[in-house]
Write an enzyme that holds these catalytic residues in place. Structure first.
Site, PDB file in Angstrom:
ATOM      1  N   SER A  21       0.827  -1.205   0.000  1.00 51.79           N
ATOM      2  CA  SER A  21       0.000   0.000   0.000  1.00 51.79           C
ATOM      3  C   SER A  21       0.869   1.265   0.000  1.00 51.79           C
ATOM      4  O   SER A  21       1.881   1.338   0.690  1.00 51.79           O
ATOM      5  CB  SER A  21      -0.880  -0.016   1.255  1.00 51.79           C
ATOM      6  OG  SER A  21      -1.604   1.178   1.353  1.00 51.79           O
ATOM      7  N   CYS A 131       0.040   3.778  10.732  1.00 52.23           N
ATOM      8  CA  CYS A 131       0.609   4.940  10.039  1.00 52.23           C
ATOM      9  C   CYS A 131       1.228   5.877  11.073  1.00 52.23           C
ATOM     10  O   CYS A 131       0.536   6.352  11.966  1.00 52.23           O
ATOM     11  CB  CYS A 131      -0.463   5.683   9.242  1.00 52.23           C
ATOM     12  SG  CYS A 131       0.181   7.211   8.522  1.00 52.23           S
ATOM     13  N   GLY A 245      11.792  -3.447   2.972  1.00 53.36           N
ATOM     14  CA  GLY A 245      13.098  -3.448   2.309  1.00 53.36           C
ATOM     15  C   GLY A 245      13.322  -4.549   1.310  1.00 53.36           C
ATOM     16  O   GLY A 245      14.472  -4.885   1.004  1.00 53.36           O
TER      17      GLY A 245
END
Ligand code: SIN
Length: 306
Positions: A21, A131, A245
């Site tokens: 996302s 978030c 990553g």
């Protein structure tokens, strides 16, 4: 050739390489650069009840082996998502997982209710409780076991589609939050969202991000992601989708060894929106070389010293 299909809850995906996302727009932005029908699933940008402008700039900065963002959940809002994106997703050829964010329990519930009230081919929801870039909501849910369990339970009542809680690495005990998600009825967890970080320009003395802190992603956080996935794998029975990553198939294998059934490619999409297809081809070659029929025997099989 190995069978790369995987099952999460009652949903089967043709392969375990998803896109994360916020790093792949609404899934429709790069048709000439990537054949999305090859991707295991597209997790779309966080959607909130109302459209959001997001945070003022600067909101992205490159850092060693990664980047920091503080977008602030800029998005088109659920009404526009329903009216403009759902028809496109009927044709897209890749399973869509909708990421939902909210500043209150009611907001998450309203967005999910609106989605469930219309017909769509969305296969599931990833709930963003992690978030780090908004004042209200966001990570507030994902750092608290009771709130995580309550929210998961409330959302579980509303849908039979896949329910995936997206976890934050910015917690003391990620296993406890994963356990709360499992107890609340989640089908899976995705781990991890970004790591809180800061970037300063030593020449000007200025902060490089308007909101002072932002979310660090990219190869710099892979060791954090692997550790989180491994901890969660040792604590819950529900599947884990590894994030953090990933730039090549070796990273994918490491995440699978740590305990992931699938992964999401994130920041690497900014450099090459077609990278997931390349990773998928390389993963296939690796499994063939190892004479493995599937990834099943690799999941969680990292050799530790104890
Ligand atoms: C943002 O919109 O600020 C990033 C979204 C997230 O980290 O969940």
């Amino acid at each position: 050739m190995a069978d790369l299909s995987i099952k999460i809850g009652h949903t089967t995906f043709k392969n375990p390489i998803f896109v994360a996302s916020g790093t792949f727009g609404y899934g429709t932005e790069n048709p000439e650069l990537v054949d999305v029908s090859n991707i295991g699933a597209i997790v779309t940008k966080s959607i909130t009840l109302n459209p959001r402008e997001g945070n003022p700039p600067p909101r992205i900065v490159e850092t060693p082996s990664g980047m920091i963002n503080s977008i602030g959940l800029a998005n088109i809002g659920v009404d526009k998502y329903i009216n403009e994106m759902l028809p496109v997703y009927e044709e897209i050829g890749s399973p869509i997982i909708m990421n939902i964010a909210g500043s209150s329990m009611e907001e998450y519930i309203k967005v999910l209710q609106q989605m469930e009230a219309v017909s769509s081919n969305i296969v599931g929801y990833e709930i963003n409780i992690s978030c780090p870039n908004v004042k209200e909501g966001g990570m507030e849910f994902g750092v608290d076991c009771n709130m995580t369990e309550k929210l998961t339970k409330e959302l579980r009542k509303l849908t039979d589609r896949l329910l995936i809680m997206k976890l934050s690495p910015n917690v003391t005990d990620i296993s406890a939050i994963a356990t709360s998600s499992e107890n609340g009825g989640a089908d899976a967890v995705s781990a991890v969202n970004t790591v809180v970080g800061m970037s300063i320009d030593h020449k000007t003395g200025k902060n490089n991000i308007y909101t002072t802190y932002g979310g660090l992603s990219g190869p710099a956080i892979k060791p954090v992601g692997l550790a989180c996935v491994h901890k969660v794998y040792n604590s819950v029975k529900i599947p884990i989708i590894g994030i953090g990553g990933i730039v090549n198939s070796s990273d994918v294998i490491e995440y699978i060894l740590a305990g992931s059934i699938a992964v999401q490619v994130g920041t690497a999409n900014y450099r090459d929106p077609g990278i997931s297809e390349k990773i998928l081809n390389d993963l296939n070659s690796y499994l063939d070389e190892q004479e493995l029929d599937s990834i099943d025997s690799l999941i969680g099989s990292v050799k530790t010293y104890d």
